[in-house]
Design a protein around this motif. Sequence first.
Motif, PDB file in Angstrom:
ATOM      1  N   ASP A 185      37.143  36.230  52.648  1.00 37.81           N
ATOM      2  CA  ASP A 185      35.913  36.340  52.003  1.00 37.81           C
ATOM      3  C   ASP A 185      36.425  36.906  50.605  1.00 37.81           C
ATOM      4  O   ASP A 185      37.519  36.919  50.100  1.00 37.81           O
ATOM      5  CB  ASP A 185      35.177  37.578  52.502  1.00 37.81           C
ATOM      6  CG  ASP A 185      35.832  38.982  52.716  1.00 37.81           C
ATOM      7  OD1 ASP A 185      36.632  39.240  51.837  1.00 37.81           O
ATOM      8  OD2 ASP A 185      35.514  39.527  53.901  1.00 37.81           O
ATOM      9  N   LYS A 186      35.264  37.218  49.621  1.00 36.70           N
ATOM     10  CA  LYS A 186      35.619  37.276  48.201  1.00 36.70           C
ATOM     11  C   LYS A 186      36.572  38.613  47.930  1.00 36.70           C
ATOM     12  O   LYS A 186      37.384  38.505  46.999  1.00 36.70           O
ATOM     13  CB  LYS A 186      34.200  37.330  47.354  1.00 36.70           C
ATOM     14  CG  LYS A 186      33.473  36.077  47.367  1.00 36.70           C
ATOM     15  CD  LYS A 186      32.179  36.205  46.452  1.00 36.70           C
ATOM     16  CE  LYS A 186      31.577  34.782  46.359  1.00 36.70           C
ATOM     17  NZ  LYS A 186      30.199  34.806  45.761  1.00 36.70           N
ATOM     18  N   ASP A 187      36.044  39.912  48.834  1.00 37.63           N
ATOM     19  CA  ASP A 187      36.754  40.930  48.454  1.00 37.63           C
ATOM     20  C   ASP A 187      38.341  40.666  48.774  1.00 37.63           C
ATOM     21  O   ASP A 187      39.239  41.020  48.031  1.00 37.63           O
ATOM     22  CB  ASP A 187      36.286  42.106  49.334  1.00 37.63           C
ATOM     23  CG  ASP A 187      34.867  42.647  49.000  1.00 37.63           C
ATOM     24  OD1 ASP A 187      34.692  42.206  47.441  1.00 37.63           O
ATOM     25  OD2 ASP A 187      33.936  43.149  49.541  1.00 37.63           O
ATOM     26  N   GLU A 188      38.424  39.937  49.905  1.00 37.57           N
ATOM     27  CA  GLU A 188      39.949  39.569  50.388  1.00 37.57           C
ATOM     28  C   GLU A 188      40.604  38.800  49.164  1.00 37.57           C
ATOM     29  O   GLU A 188      41.783  39.136  48.949  1.00 37.57           O
ATOM     30  CB  GLU A 188      40.022  38.938  51.705  1.00 37.57           C
ATOM     31  CG  GLU A 188      39.502  39.955  52.759  1.00 37.57           C
ATOM     32  CD  GLU A 188      39.614  39.022  54.120  1.00 37.57           C
ATOM     33  OE1 GLU A 188      40.395  39.408  55.006  1.00 37.57           O
ATOM     34  OE2 GLU A 188      38.672  38.092  54.407  1.00 37.57           O
ATOM     35  N   ILE A 189      39.995  38.008  48.733  1.00 42.94           N
ATOM     36  CA  ILE A 189      40.432  37.051  47.704  1.00 42.94           C
ATOM     37  C   ILE A 189      40.886  37.897  46.503  1.00 42.94           C
ATOM     38  O   ILE A 189      41.873  37.584  45.879  1.00 42.94           O
ATOM     39  CB  ILE A 189      39.669  35.727  47.630  1.00 42.94           C
ATOM     40  CG1 ILE A 189      39.444  34.862  48.705  1.00 42.94           C
ATOM     41  CG2 ILE A 189      39.897  35.026  46.312  1.00 42.94           C
ATOM     42  CD1 ILE A 189      38.543  33.653  48.451  1.00 42.94           C
ATOM     43  N   PHE A 190      39.732  38.492  46.094  1.00 42.48           N
ATOM     44  CA  PHE A 190      40.289  39.220  44.701  1.00 42.48           C
ATOM     45  C   PHE A 190      41.436  40.550  44.801  1.00 42.48           C
ATOM     46  O   PHE A 190      42.156  40.252  43.934  1.00 42.48           O
ATOM     47  CB  PHE A 190      38.885  39.966  44.544  1.00 42.48           C
ATOM     48  CG  PHE A 190      37.750  39.069  44.306  1.00 42.48           C
ATOM     49  CD1 PHE A 190      37.954  38.123  43.883  1.00 42.48           C
ATOM     50  CD2 PHE A 190      36.395  39.807  44.186  1.00 42.48           C
ATOM     51  CE1 PHE A 190      36.928  37.002  43.591  1.00 42.48           C
ATOM     52  CE2 PHE A 190      35.391  39.029  43.944  1.00 42.48           C
ATOM     53  CZ  PHE A 190      35.306  37.550  43.608  1.00 42.48           C
ATOM     54  N   GLU A 191      41.510  40.949  46.197  1.00 37.59           N
ATOM     55  CA  GLU A 191      42.801  41.832  46.233  1.00 37.59           C
ATOM     56  C   GLU A 191      44.020  40.904  46.381  1.00 37.59           C
ATOM     57  O   GLU A 191      44.827  41.504  45.874  1.00 37.59           O
ATOM     58  CB  GLU A 191      42.323  42.338  47.845  1.00 37.59           C
ATOM     59  CG  GLU A 191      43.651  43.348  47.967  1.00 37.59           C
ATOM     60  CD  GLU A 191      43.384  44.154  49.567  1.00 37.59           C
ATOM     61  OE1 GLU A 191      44.349  44.965  49.787  1.00 37.59           O
ATOM     62  OE2 GLU A 191      42.286  43.917  50.013  1.00 37.59           O
ATOM     63  N   ASP A 192      43.908  39.889  46.921  1.00 34.78           N
ATOM     64  CA  ASP A 192      45.069  39.213  47.135  1.00 34.78           C
ATOM     65  C   ASP A 192      45.541  38.766  45.644  1.00 34.78           C
ATOM     66  O   ASP A 192      46.771  38.674  45.310  1.00 34.78           O
ATOM     67  CB  ASP A 192      44.701  37.971  47.996  1.00 34.78           C
ATOM     68  CG  ASP A 192      45.873  36.995  48.201  1.00 34.78           C
ATOM     69  OD1 ASP A 192      46.933  37.132  49.178  1.00 34.78           O
ATOM     70  OD2 ASP A 192      46.463  36.008  47.283  1.00 34.78           O
ATOM     71  N   THR A 193      44.628  38.221  44.979  1.00 33.33           N
ATOM     72  CA  THR A 193      45.131  37.653  43.593  1.00 33.33           C
ATOM     73  C   THR A 193      45.233  38.600  42.520  1.00 33.33           C
ATOM     74  O   THR A 193      45.580  38.451  41.070  1.00 33.33           O
ATOM     75  CB  THR A 193      43.906  36.670  43.123  1.00 33.33           C
ATOM     76  OG1 THR A 193      42.597  37.236  43.273  1.00 33.33           O
ATOM     77  CG2 THR A 193      43.779  35.455  44.041  1.00 33.33           C
ATOM     78  N   GLY A 194      44.961  39.920  42.840  1.00 30.73           N
ATOM     79  CA  GLY A 194      45.168  40.895  41.727  1.00 30.73           C
ATOM     80  C   GLY A 194      44.107  40.989  40.819  1.00 30.73           C
ATOM     81  O   GLY A 194      44.659  41.474  39.970  1.00 30.73           O
ATOM     82  N   VAL A 195      42.891  40.881  41.100  1.00 33.04           N
ATOM     83  CA  VAL A 195      41.946  40.677  39.901  1.00 33.04           C
ATOM     84  C   VAL A 195      40.807  41.675  40.203  1.00 33.04           C
ATOM     85  O   VAL A 195      40.336  41.974  41.499  1.00 33.04           O
ATOM     86  CB  VAL A 195      41.395  39.405  39.639  1.00 33.04           C
ATOM     87  CG1 VAL A 195      42.541  38.493  39.159  1.00 33.04           C
ATOM     88  CG2 VAL A 195      40.694  38.638  40.731  1.00 33.04           C
ATOM     89  N   LYS A 196      40.130  42.312  39.360  1.00 29.87           N
ATOM     90  CA  LYS A 196      39.109  43.070  39.325  1.00 29.87           C
ATOM     91  C   LYS A 196      37.602  42.346  39.707  1.00 29.87           C
ATOM     92  O   LYS A 196      37.783  41.172  39.532  1.00 29.87           O
ATOM     93  CB  LYS A 196      38.778  44.096  38.228  1.00 29.87           C
ATOM     94  CG  LYS A 196      39.902  45.014  37.917  1.00 29.87           C
ATOM     95  CD  LYS A 196      39.478  45.680  36.851  1.00 29.87           C
ATOM     96  CE  LYS A 196      40.675  46.884  36.277  1.00 29.87           C
ATOM     97  NZ  LYS A 196      40.195  47.424  34.956  1.00 29.87           N
ATOM     98  N   LYS A 197      37.011  42.821  40.212  1.00 27.05           N
ATOM     99  CA  LYS A 197      35.677  42.131  40.771  1.00 27.05           C
ATOM    100  C   LYS A 197      34.897  41.160  39.747  1.00 27.05           C
ATOM    101  O   LYS A 197      34.542  39.996  39.985  1.00 27.05           O
ATOM    102  CB  LYS A 197      34.602  42.930  41.396  1.00 27.05           C
ATOM    103  CG  LYS A 197      34.828  43.335  42.928  1.00 27.05           C
ATOM    104  CD  LYS A 197      34.016  43.947  43.625  1.00 27.05           C
ATOM    105  CE  LYS A 197      34.076  44.095  44.977  1.00 27.05           C
ATOM    106  NZ  LYS A 197      32.909  44.851  45.632  1.00 27.05           N
ATOM    107  N   SER A 198      34.989  41.887  38.368  1.00 25.56           N
ATOM    108  CA  SER A 198      34.167  41.139  37.242  1.00 25.56           C
ATOM    109  C   SER A 198      35.174  39.912  36.968  1.00 25.56           C
ATOM    110  O   SER A 198      34.492  38.821  36.855  1.00 25.56           O
ATOM    111  CB  SER A 198      33.936  42.242  36.249  1.00 25.56           C
ATOM    112  OG  SER A 198      35.484  42.548  35.710  1.00 25.56           O
TER     113      SER A 198
END
Length: 217
Positions: A185-198
């Motif tokens: 999901d998006k939260d997992e992807i953002f955590e994996d890629t090291g980016v903030k939600k925005s």
Amino acid sequence: MAIKVNNWKSYNDVPLQAGEVLVPQLVSKEYAAGLGANMANLRTWEKSGISYLVMFIPVPKDQEKQAWSIFNAEVNELLDEKLGPNRFSRCMVPQPDGSKKPCPKKKGNNHESCANCPFRNIYEKEDRATVSLNELAEMNYAAGAESHIDDDYKVEMLLEDLINKLEQKNPKLARIVNLSFIGYDKDEIFEDTGVKKSQGYDLWNEAERLAKEFLYN
């Protein structure tokens, strides 16, 4: 893995100059020793079960983002080399009837995160090379669109081509598509890629646009 920047020291103990910051660089012990590095200043980090050695080098503040991008790209290449094509695959969880099913997406507290899972690197990985083209059509990118893709194509060939094209634009876009395809999901992807939600949503929208363009134009 918690990264404590305040514990970093330049690989050769040279103090930072005004306007400089430290960034990590992937190295081997031999390479670091050849540079005369203080080995006590190096750190061993771990990601996806793979350990690697880093040293910290000074760069001008305005080059920090670029230096981090280079470092992340090198780590990703290392993980691709060590873990192979199923690097982003989900673990196959044994079931009571003896079968195995892919680990479900993390939602709330339904299970531990991948980083804290006690079965990490123990369960076998799902083989993404056998996924059908029908699953590709169910990607978020395909919602509401009609495909003219020949059903005889193997999905791994199509996905590989798409990922290669995105890698040339931005490695993070390629990772977003790859992880989304296998069910993160998006939260997992953002955590994996090291980016903030925005920033993550901006990258997500760009990845979605480029994937649709590639698949359906």
